[in-house]
Design a protein around this motif. Sequence first.
Motif: not given
Lengths: 330, 330
Positions: B84-93
């Motif tokens: 979940m963290t990696c998905q968000a970080l990849a989107r700049g969130i």
Amino acid sequence: MIRVCIAGNSGHAATVTRALPGLPQVEICGWCRAWPGEPMTEVLEDFEKLGLTPPEYPDYLTMIDTLSPDVLVVDGLFCDHEEMTCQALARGIHVYCDKPLALTLTGLDRVREAAQSSTALLWAMQTARFDPWFYTAKQLIDAGEIGEIRLLTAQKSYRLGQRAPFFRDRAQHGGLIPWVAIHGIDFIRYLYPHAAKTIFAHHSTMANQGYGDLEVTAQLMMTLENGVSAQVSADYLRPANAATHGDDRVRAAGTHGVIEVRDDTVYLINEHNDGSTPVPLQYPPAIFEDFIATLEGHGSGLLDLAESLEDSRLALLARDAADSGCAISV
Amino acid sequence: MIRVCIAGNSGHAATVTRALPGLPQVEICGWCRAWPGEPMTEVLEDFEKLGLTPPEYPDYLTMIDTLSPDVLVVDGLFCDHEEMTCQALARGIHVYCDKPLALTLTGLDRVREAAQSSTALLWAMQTARFDPWFYTAKQLIDAGEIGEIRLLTAQKSYRLGQRAPFFRDRAQHGGLIPWVAIHGIDFIRYLYPHAAKTIFAHHSTMANQGYGDLEVTAQLMMTLENGVSAQVSADYLRPANAATHGDDRVRAAGTHGVIEVRDDTVYLINEHNDGSTPVPLQYPPAIFEDFIATLEGHGSGLLDLAESLEDSRLALLARDAADSGCAISV
């Protein structure tokens, strides 16, 4: 009469003189210093308070060979516990010795063999078993008040204060773990008398205020039978401004409750207690009273040779673990 | 406005909703359950108290791809923190994620890389740094009140209570050390922010009341820089009858004093304090307030990415040490 000689007072020999008022059958027949200039302050002050004037001897061997006492109190340099104990045991003299019983594992084996070949009794001065707070915790645990123990933590914290010169030399004092953390090991073995499996430990001489090799911080961790684990933390960092010399603690968490000893008080949380009210203390005999009672055949069983040896063995293994940085299988 | 989505409430997501009254610039723009049937009790109760009715989404990816929030609160199954963290970080969130950040060291490396390649901020919910008692201890230590730290001990003790089904499965919850003892690791690193050198640890599932793989006791010991050592003890054995859900403690002994946090109170013994009177508490921002302030460029610096990563790394290494029975070099 049970005739007792006291050799040295560099540790807990005053547990003998403090117990004398309750032991009319015990006579102090002689005493000696264990090293030149040893002050023996507590013992000599107690002699004065009690109106006792036993003769002083130049050394423990002269004393025991002259007097043939029933009991030798061994409280010299910590490096001398082993030899003094073995000499007395070889003569059939009961020995009440400060901990650790030796400063090396081979020395401890020698003590074990000397004790097993002698008719005399040997105890280490594992005084905590006779502190009312630890004794009360033990009684409550044995009564099932916290169910089965699963985890323990113990603390010894002392003021450093002014110490005798031998504390600068590890060859003479043996280290913080065998001298101080051993009490924490004993808290744990008293409350959970099961075998240790692995020991990890650390100690440091840093910030020892110029006391040579003296470690002033030590921690160890043990895994024990049945998936139980235990930690001991020991230090000489208790500030001079603290209310007491020492800050001894133990906490045991079990399947049905948690018990804690802190500030010489026992706290219990279980189905019937919420931990807010200290548990009334129960009172055991004094340790030296119980040693004498054991000689007389009616001891409490709170301490014995096997426990005395095992505490010392684990403390020496923990010191080795701290020296090596490796976990040691026991 | 800073637009925030909340994904799950299996841990500390309520640190967000509790902070909302002090954050008028923050809007909760959506929420989702992180697993089927997740009750999300605290967050939903807070929404009701605050009169908020953000829309529910079926899953976090749909939610963030629909809403493009500024911040994602990651509080799902502990095994899902990493993805979940990696998905968000990849989107700049920006990500405010419960600890541990991952359940494996390789997973943690992935999180580290994702955070380092992203412009977004990542914090783990190391809540203790923002508890007034631990914060006060930190301020006093930083002000030199106990000199140089030499030794630390920390405790986490919780009631087991009734837990979600995923606590039965280590693949989903990760173990007691990364979930609970990690707070103790953080107490230590907060007060003594220096590198660890060696870790030894133990944990056990015994007496876990049928909770599958869930460990209910764990202890670990770390050697740190400068001859400092530290111990953490964690358990789920706190009796139901105890006054509070948790019993968090830390004690740090330094060259000039001892500081202790116990019962949400700070005790200090040094030249100026004898430990009998609790130290007045100082109050930091709430953790999520500080996360938002950090995004806005005026954070307190109490927590950051590096500390968040290191807490998780040490917890995972400690779990490995406990699994192997061996001390691990860090």
